[in-house]
Structures are given as structure tokens and as C-alpha cells.
Design an enzyme around this catalytic site. Sequence first.
Site, mmCIF file in Angstrom:
data_model
loop_
_atom_site.group_PDB
_atom_site.id
_atom_site.type_symbol
_atom_site.label_atom_id
_atom_site.label_comp_id
_atom_site.label_asym_id
_atom_site.label_seq_id
_atom_site.Cartn_x
_atom_site.Cartn_y
_atom_site.Cartn_z
ATOM 1 N N GLY A 173 -26.150 30.823 6.092
ATOM 2 C CA GLY A 173 -26.025 29.433 6.530
ATOM 3 C C GLY A 173 -25.295 29.284 7.842
ATOM 4 N NE ARG A 204 -23.744 36.839 -8.010
ATOM 5 C CZ ARG A 204 -23.259 37.053 -9.235
ATOM 6 N NH1 ARG A 204 -23.140 38.294 -9.679
ATOM 7 N NH2 ARG A 204 -22.885 36.054 -10.001
ATOM 8 C CB VAL A 205 -25.213 42.564 -1.728
ATOM 9 C CG1 VAL A 205 -24.976 43.776 -0.815
ATOM 10 C CG2 VAL A 205 -24.568 42.792 -3.092
ATOM 11 C CB ILE A 229 -17.547 39.535 -3.554
ATOM 12 C CG1 ILE A 229 -17.566 38.942 -4.965
ATOM 13 C CG2 ILE A 229 -17.275 41.037 -3.600
ATOM 14 C CD1 ILE A 229 -16.251 39.053 -5.699
ATOM 15 C CE LYS A 241 -5.718 50.415 5.813
ATOM 16 N NZ LYS A 241 -6.310 51.253 4.749
ATOM 17 C CE1 TYR A 263 21.338 13.946 -1.669
ATOM 18 C CE2 TYR A 263 21.274 13.142 0.592
ATOM 19 C CZ TYR A 263 21.375 12.900 -0.763
ATOM 20 O OH TYR A 263 21.508 11.618 -1.224
ATOM 21 C CG HIS A 321 21.536 10.694 -14.286
ATOM 22 N ND1 HIS A 321 21.528 10.938 -12.926
ATOM 23 C CD2 HIS A 321 22.434 9.693 -14.482
ATOM 24 C CE1 HIS A 321 22.397 10.128 -12.336
ATOM 25 N NE2 HIS A 321 22.956 9.361 -13.247
ATOM 26 C CD GLU A 380 17.327 5.459 -6.076
ATOM 27 O OE1 GLU A 380 16.520 5.694 -5.169
ATOM 28 O OE2 GLU A 380 18.564 5.439 -5.910
#
Length: 536
Positions: free
Chosen positions: A48, A76-77, A138, A149, A229, A288, A340
Site C-alpha cells: 500500500g 504476511r511475508v 511481524i 541495532k 508537586y 482523602h 475540587e
Amino acid sequence: MDNVDRDELFTNKVKIKRALISVTDKTNIEKLAKVLEDYNIEILSTGGTAKFLKENAIPVKDVSDETNFPEILNGRVKTLHPKIHGGILSKRNNSVHIDQLQKHHIKEIDLLIINLYKFQETLENNKYETEVIENIDIGGPAMIRAAAKNHEFVTILTDPGDYSKLINELKDECETSYAFRKYLAGKAFKLTNEYDHAISDWFNNENINAIDLPQTFSIDFKKFLEMRYGENPHQKAAFYKTNDPRIGIATSNQLQGKELSYNNINDGNAAYELICEFNQPAIAIIKHANPCGVAENANINLAWEKALQTDPISAFGGIVALNRELTLDLAKQMKSLFLEVIIAPSFTKEALQIFRDKPNVRILASGSMPIPQENGLDIKSISGGMLVQTRDNKVLQTSDLQIVTKRVPTQLEISNLLFAWKVAKHTKSNAIIYAKDFQTVGIGAGQMSRIDSTMIANEKAKKSSILANLKSSMTFESVVASDAFFPFADGLVAAADAGVTAVIQPGGSIRDQEVIAAADERNIAMVFTSVRHFKH
């Protein structure tokens, strides 16, 4: 290193001559490919992506023409081939690699532009397992890892947000620097790591309560919000999201208000988890991380009034969660109290307008409400590690109750007992919940002894605007829930003295018979659940 010292490596620039492009996200790819074409960089592509580039008048060589082997198995391959991976993994300064490339007619690939099948998006939008599996990439991860790598020689681009950075790198000499390639390689490995985790989670999530916890596991956290904080002003904090698909605070849309604080999110999550327990319209007020008032009522406006009655003093500055849309009338009632955070599935425009002159109130739209039975992991940090357990997703049914006293509870008592039990599940242990008519009237939480929690709940009930004390309404079937068993009869006796007519508790104490006898002596109905809900 082969023929390259460390200093040379870090100043090493690599000329880009050939690129392979295979992307699912085609954002701006034609613009980048046009730049590559202008530099006379040969472009290989697949399926595609190749079709898309050709439609945009970009010269492209199909990978199948490069490998002399067609795409097979419905795509797929296609890139899993020595002529592709050899061109990516070869070290340009290694004479053996160079000789082997020449022998097998393999050309070097200097640049890969790849992103992966949209597995997570497919998972969110498709319930068919076969479709999800087909969107496990895959070839993409294999090429990404190979290029990352070999980043000493190969540039791997996985994020469209980095296209402009690549273009800047290519200026003048059509080269990339080692620092840039290493930066991209780090992002590439992070992408494949997150991708694999998402797939692993999908395979494991459905059975997470049926299998042992894994020997090792890891979770990806993405910083979503930097906070001023943490729990206290001297602590630093940030809010990180995981790939957990469960609806909650992390997926809510903030419609108004200041940035959420650490405590807002912690308390908001407690409120949201509690309110999801109810099917009927309900409201929970949290302070709380503990409920200070909860009510269930067919009229959501009345649910608010009743929830507030439990402890209006503690409700000041609290977090409110409801499981229905917040409308104009309810917004008008809420506006008079300092809050709150308000969390609801949705808000009407008129309701939002009511809070416009209170810009500090954080308003969160959660969307649809999840079911409390959903699986998942509960993770708590400790020094040197993490405590991990499956979610407390047990939902008690009437059929689960074991009546252990001579008096059988009425249907109304049973309904109120189940209501109180839901609240106890989300209250810090030791938890004692007094309730009547589907509203809390007294809550004792987080005490070192159960009798202390009972006394606190009793005092809260006396001070509430619902009752002068519980004894005056015994005929209205007031009930008490305890998140764990009564170790002695004193806790039950204190509840009985407060005026309750029915008790729900797990049972399982060696003194159960003593507690049952105390209930029978006072004509109190009691049911055992055989389930406890410690919450620390």
C-alpha cells in the site's frame, strides 16, 4: 569495533543513498519522499505504501522486484528476505560483510522509514479476534530492530514527528550524524517494546484472574502530566499513563479547571471506582480517598442531597463522582459547595455554564462507565519493589449471602446491605458503613481497630442531618456493613446499640458463634458474604 575507534564513531556521518519506506501512518510521507527524490535517493517500498507513493508521482522500486520474490501469504511475508535484512544489518566497515553483499548481489539500505500496523487501534475498535491477530506486525518490528541495532550505519525513522528533523539533517551533504541516528534508534526500540507489551497484554488480560501472576513482567509508562508537586509540596510528581484500556480517570476528558494535582487524581480515582459499582443513579463524595457520603436514588438530584447529608463538613473541598449526566438543576445545587473535582459521564452545556464563574473547579467527563468486574492489575510501590495483585473486582450478589441468624432480613434490608457493602469495598479498612434507604448515614474508616471505626461511624450518624440517632428509625431498617469479620462481639454490640436492624460481614472469625448469638439476642438479622474487602 571493526576499523573504527570510538572517537571516530561519535563523529561518523553516513551518506543516504537508498531508503526503504513502509508505513501504515502515511501522514506527510509523500512530502518526505519528495525530498528524498530531490536528493536522488533510491526508494524501495511495499504494498500500500508503494501504491500511495506512485499515486503521488514518487518513483518507487517494489521490494518484490528487489528480492526477486513476490509477496506471499496475503502480504504476511514481503520484507523477511536476506536481500532486505542483509542490506540493513551489514557493517559498512567490515570486509567480510562487504564481500558477502557483493557475492549475493545485496545492496545496502541506509534509511528506513517505518511505522507499524495499528494493533492498539484495532483492539479498541474491533472485537473480532482474527482481525486483531492480523494486525500483529511481524516484518515491521524485525526491520526496525535490525536498523536500530545497526544505527552506526543506518538511520531508522519511526515517528512522523521526526520527518522535519531528518530533512534538516540531510541538508547540504545528504548525510545523518551519529547522534541523530542513535536518538532515532532509541525511539525505535521504545516503539517495538511498547508494541510487544500491548500484544502481550492482549493475550494475557482475559485470563489474568485465572492464571498465576507472571514470574517477570514490565509495564510501559508514558508521562501525561507534569505536576507542580506531589502529595506534599516538597515532593515532585507526574502522572503517567499505561496501555491499560480500562476507562477511568486516565481516559477522562477535562472540560474545565486548573491542572489536576496528585491528590486530585488519587482521590478522583477512588471516587470513580466507587461510583462504577452502582447501576441506579448514584453520587459519591470522596475526601482523602475515602467516601464521606454516598447515595443511590432514581432521582439523581435527591441522590446528591442524600450523599451530602451524611457528612457535609467533610464534603467541603471534596471530590464528587456520579454515574449519570450532570444537568442544570444538579449543577445549581453543587455550585454552593466548594469542590475540587466533579466527575460524570457527561455534562449538559447549561450545567457547564453554571461553573464558568468557578474556573478552579476541575470538571472531568469520563464517557461510558466500565463494569466493576473488569480484570486488571493493582500495583503498589514499596521500597525496593512492587506489590502486584489482581483487581478487587468481586461483585456480591443476593445469592452469595448466607443468613446466619434466627431472624431473616427483609428484602429492603438485603438491598440496603448490598448498598452498604459496595461502599465498604471502597473504604479504607477497618471500614464500618451505616446506611438506610440507600444512603450512608455514618462512615468509619481507616482505624486500627474495628470497634473504633464503629464508634466513629456512630458519632457521624448522630451528627448528620438525617437522624438524631439511628435508634429513632429502627423501623426504617438501618443496616451496617463491615469490610472484614467482627473479631469480637463488641463491634456488633456497638452497632446494635446505635440502632441497626441488619448486619453484613464476611464471617470467618473463630468467634463467629459468639457474634451470631449477640445478634440473635438483639433480634438483628445478619448475613455472611465469605468475601472480605480489605483496602489499605
